[in-house]
Design a protein around this motif. Structure first.
Motif, short mmCIF file in Angstrom:
data_model
loop_
_atom_site.label_atom_id
_atom_site.label_comp_id
_atom_site.label_asym_id
_atom_site.label_seq_id
_atom_site.Cartn_x
_atom_site.Cartn_y
_atom_site.Cartn_z
N GLU A 280 0.84 -1.19 0.00
CA GLU A 280 0.00 0.00 0.00
C GLU A 280 0.87 1.25 0.00
OE1 GLU A 280 -3.61 1.98 2.63
OE2 GLU A 280 -3.23 -0.18 2.72
N GLU A 281 0.71 2.05 -1.03
CA GLU A 281 1.51 3.26 -1.16
C GLU A 281 0.84 4.43 -0.44
OE1 GLU A 281 3.19 4.34 -4.98
OE2 GLU A 281 2.56 2.41 -5.78
N ILE A 282 1.66 5.27 0.11
CA ILE A 282 1.14 6.49 0.72
C ILE A 282 0.88 7.50 -0.40
CG2 ILE A 282 1.67 8.40 2.28
CD1 ILE A 282 3.45 6.46 3.85
N VAL A 283 -0.34 7.99 -0.46
CA VAL A 283 -0.68 8.97 -1.48
C VAL A 283 -0.12 10.33 -1.07
CG1 VAL A 283 -2.55 10.15 -2.68
CG2 VAL A 283 -2.76 7.73 -2.12
N LYS A 284 0.76 10.85 -1.90
CA LYS A 284 1.36 12.14 -1.62
C LYS A 284 0.32 13.24 -1.77
CE LYS A 284 4.34 11.39 -4.87
NZ LYS A 284 5.46 11.57 -5.84
N PRO A 285 0.56 14.39 -1.16
CA PRO A 285 -0.38 15.50 -1.34
C PRO A 285 -0.56 15.82 -2.82
CG PRO A 285 1.19 16.00 0.40
CD PRO A 285 1.67 14.74 -0.26
N GLN B 219 -1.01 -2.76 -7.84
CA GLN B 219 -0.51 -1.65 -7.05
C GLN B 219 -0.82 -0.31 -7.71
OE1 GLN B 219 2.76 -2.61 -4.81
NE2 GLN B 219 3.64 -0.59 -4.62
N GLN B 220 -0.66 -0.23 -9.04
CA GLN B 220 -0.98 0.99 -9.75
C GLN B 220 -2.48 1.30 -9.66
OE1 GLN B 220 0.58 -0.20 -13.55
NE2 GLN B 220 2.49 0.96 -13.30
N THR B 221 -3.30 0.26 -9.76
CA THR B 221 -4.75 0.44 -9.66
C THR B 221 -5.14 0.99 -8.31
OG1 THR B 221 -5.19 -1.34 -11.25
CG2 THR B 221 -6.96 -0.77 -9.72
N GLN B 222 -4.61 0.38 -7.26
CA GLN B 222 -4.92 0.83 -5.90
C GLN B 222 -4.48 2.28 -5.70
OE1 GLN B 222 -2.54 -0.43 -2.25
NE2 GLN B 222 -4.34 -1.73 -2.06
N HIS B 223 -3.29 2.59 -6.19
CA HIS B 223 -2.76 3.94 -6.01
C HIS B 223 -3.59 4.95 -6.80
CE1 HIS B 223 0.23 6.97 -5.07
NE2 HIS B 223 0.30 7.30 -6.35
N PHE B 224 -3.96 4.60 -8.03
CA PHE B 224 -4.72 5.54 -8.83
C PHE B 224 -6.09 5.83 -8.21
CE2 PHE B 224 -8.01 6.24 -12.03
CZ PHE B 224 -7.62 7.50 -12.45
N ASN B 225 -6.77 4.82 -7.73
CA ASN B 225 -8.09 5.05 -7.15
C ASN B 225 -8.01 5.89 -5.87
OD1 ASN B 225 -9.76 3.85 -9.07
ND2 ASN B 225 -9.38 1.81 -8.27
N LYS B 226 -6.93 5.77 -5.14
CA LYS B 226 -6.74 6.66 -3.98
C LYS B 226 -6.51 8.09 -4.45
CE LYS B 226 -5.13 3.49 -0.40
NZ LYS B 226 -4.09 3.24 0.61
N LEU B 227 -5.81 8.22 -5.57
CA LEU B 227 -5.61 9.55 -6.15
C LEU B 227 -6.95 10.17 -6.57
CD1 LEU B 227 -3.98 11.87 -7.43
CD2 LEU B 227 -3.65 10.41 -9.43
N VAL B 228 -7.82 9.35 -7.17
CA VAL B 228 -9.15 9.83 -7.56
C VAL B 228 -9.90 10.33 -6.33
CG1 VAL B 228 -11.40 9.15 -8.49
CG2 VAL B 228 -9.29 8.39 -9.61
#
Length: 488
Positions: free
Chosen positions: A239-244, A434-443
């Motif tokens: 799980e990546e930390i979503v940057k500001p 991992q990219q999918t999870q990160h992108f949806n958090k970005l959304v």
């Protein structure tokens, strides 16, 4: 002891001069059906193409040993993640809005014509294909021009051909992309049937819904094949930390109307087929919608109306940003307020542009960059490239990147102008877990500033958490509108 079907030894492969597979070895024995997973860009597709003889082997060896006693074609058939079709003159230089142009249908083959050519080429019997067409819900599309098929329907056409062919070795690259829930289930049943008939399978996928005949699992890590267990294939997602969010994307979205979209008894037909029937739907400013429906239910056409790409918007009672379509607004005035990503947009995008140029083109809604964006926009592109982890690729051409990196580039392009509404049509096709999870958090982060969202996704486990409402289409009609409590 019988020879292995595939024997790879000391195989080395570079992708655009960068080492991908190093001293690679793999043995595929008879009766083994493999799932090959791993991060985007790890070399899965390149390996598949090498096994199928589609790219040259410069170092090491790949030996294929067909079964001389089998009645199935002695061949490796690779089904690409990406489907490319041509018009009747052999060209494939289509543009994005072209599928809605009634004139172009006469220049592209129909589904049945395409299948007839394929059947003759491979000496196949038509009485063996109807079962496949029915299972994938494709029989009704026989007379449809190829250019009017949705991304999910194009994927089905690829799969129909492969299942009809029944080669001795079938390699399927991301076969579930674009398929709805029922189609995925039926497709797995068809894979079990061809396996029972003697076809061996290699599936390249990060999905969890697999046919029961898959009995071996592996992933490519740092250029080496590592066999894993069924349980281990989904445990390595960190799980990546979503940057500001970059500051220029965190500003509150300004709106000019309480509703972004308003459709009143909207009907769309082309080629004698009614695609949308009496659609009534209102999307208020700041709403977060999930749009779902089986393949061919009308989702892509519905989105094309909102994005300004469908000419029949003018003949319907349809409002966008509070204004009735056809009352003087230009297509570019509409598009500057919309951020769009879709499989079709990816198909038709200028692959010869660099990553930097592709992202910058989002300011102008163009396919490729044709002007100097200026210092401020230049800095914003650089900031977003860093945010998406694309710095090392910024000067690379889009067609030199793995599919997942291409999709991340287009996602960055979609959001760069901080649009009033985001239309994300299966945005995570081609991305790894991992990219999918990160992108949806970005959304989720981007939508905190009041952005309106319409999101299309078939996989319930791959959705952003901000979604609030769901509209479900069936055969071109609204079947239900409800809070996000149920799934199909």
């Amino acid at each position: 002891m019988s020879q292995p079907v595939v024997h790879i030894a000391h195989f080395n492969l570079k992708y655009h001069h960068k080492p991908v597979l190093q001293d690679f070895s793999w043995v595929v024995n008879r009766n083994d059906n493999w799932l090959l997973c791993g991060a985007s860009g790890s070399g899965k597709t390149s390996l598949a193409k090498a096994i199928a003889g589609l790219i040259p082997v410069h170092s090491g060896e790949i030996n294929i040993n067909f079964n001389p006693e089998s009645t199935l074609p002695a061949m490796v058939h690779y089904v690409a993640n990406w489907y490319q079709f041509k018009d009747l003159e052999g060209a494939s230089n289509f543009y994005y809005q072209q599928r809605y142009n009634s004139q172009v249908t006469v220049t592209t083959a129909t589904v049945i014509a395409e299948l007839e050519i394929y059947g003759k080429e491979h000496h196949l019997q038509f009485n063996e294909i109807q079962h496949i067409l029915n299972a994938l819900g494709f029989a009704a599309l026989k007379n449809s021009p190829l250019i009017q098929l949705s991304s999910g329907e194009h994927k089905k056409l690829q799969l129909v051909k492969a299942l009809w062919l029944k080669p001795q070795l079938l390699i399927l690259d991301q076969p579930y992309n674009g398929l709805d829930t029922l189609s995925r289930k039926n497709f797995n049943g068809l894979l079990e049937e061809v396996s029972a008939a003697g076809t061996q399978l290699i599936l390249i996928s990060n999905e969890t819904e697999l046919p029961a005949v898959i009995n071996r699992f592996a992933e490519i890590r740092e250029g080496v094949l590592q066999e894993i267990s069924f349980e281990d294939r989904t445990l390595d997602v960190v799980e990546e930390i979503v940057k500001p969010v970059p500051a220029f994307l965190s500003n509150e979205v300004s709106t000019t109307s309480s509703h972004v979209v308003k459709m009143i008894d909207v009907n769309i037909s082309y080629s004698g087929k009614q695609v949308l029937k009496n659609i009534n739907w209102e999307v208020n400013s700041g709403d977060k919608w999930l749009l779902q429906g089986y393949n061919g239910s009308g989702k892509s056409t519905l989105l094309s109306l909102i994005a300004g790409d469908h000419p029949q918007a003018y003949s319907n009672n349809f409002y966008l940003f509070g204004n009735k379509r056809g009352t003087g607004e230009s297509i570019w005035e509409i598009k500057e307020r919309i951020g769009l990503i879709s499989p079709e947009l990816h198909w038709y995008f200028d692959a010869s542009a660099t990553v930097w140029q592709s992202i910058a083109s989002g300011f102008y809604d163009s396919s490729g960059l044709f002007c100097n964006p200026g210092a401020t926009k230049h800095a914003q592109v650089d900031e977003l490239i860093s945010y998406f982890g694309l710095t090392e690729y910024k000067n690379r051409l889009m067609n030199e990147l793995p599919l997942g990196k291409q999709r991340l580039t287009l996602l960055a392009r979609t959001i760069i102008k901080n649009p009033e509404i985001l239309i994300l049509d299966e945005p995570c096709q081609g991305l790894d877990q991992q990219q999918t999870q990160h992108f949806n958090k970005l959304v989720d982060e981007l939508c905190k500033n009041g952005t309106t969202l319409i999101y299309v996704g078939h996989f319930e486990s791959q959705l952003p958490s901000c979604l609030e409402k769901r509209i479900l289409l069936e055969n071109g009609e609204v079947k239900s509108v409800e809070p996000m409590l149920q799934s199909i």
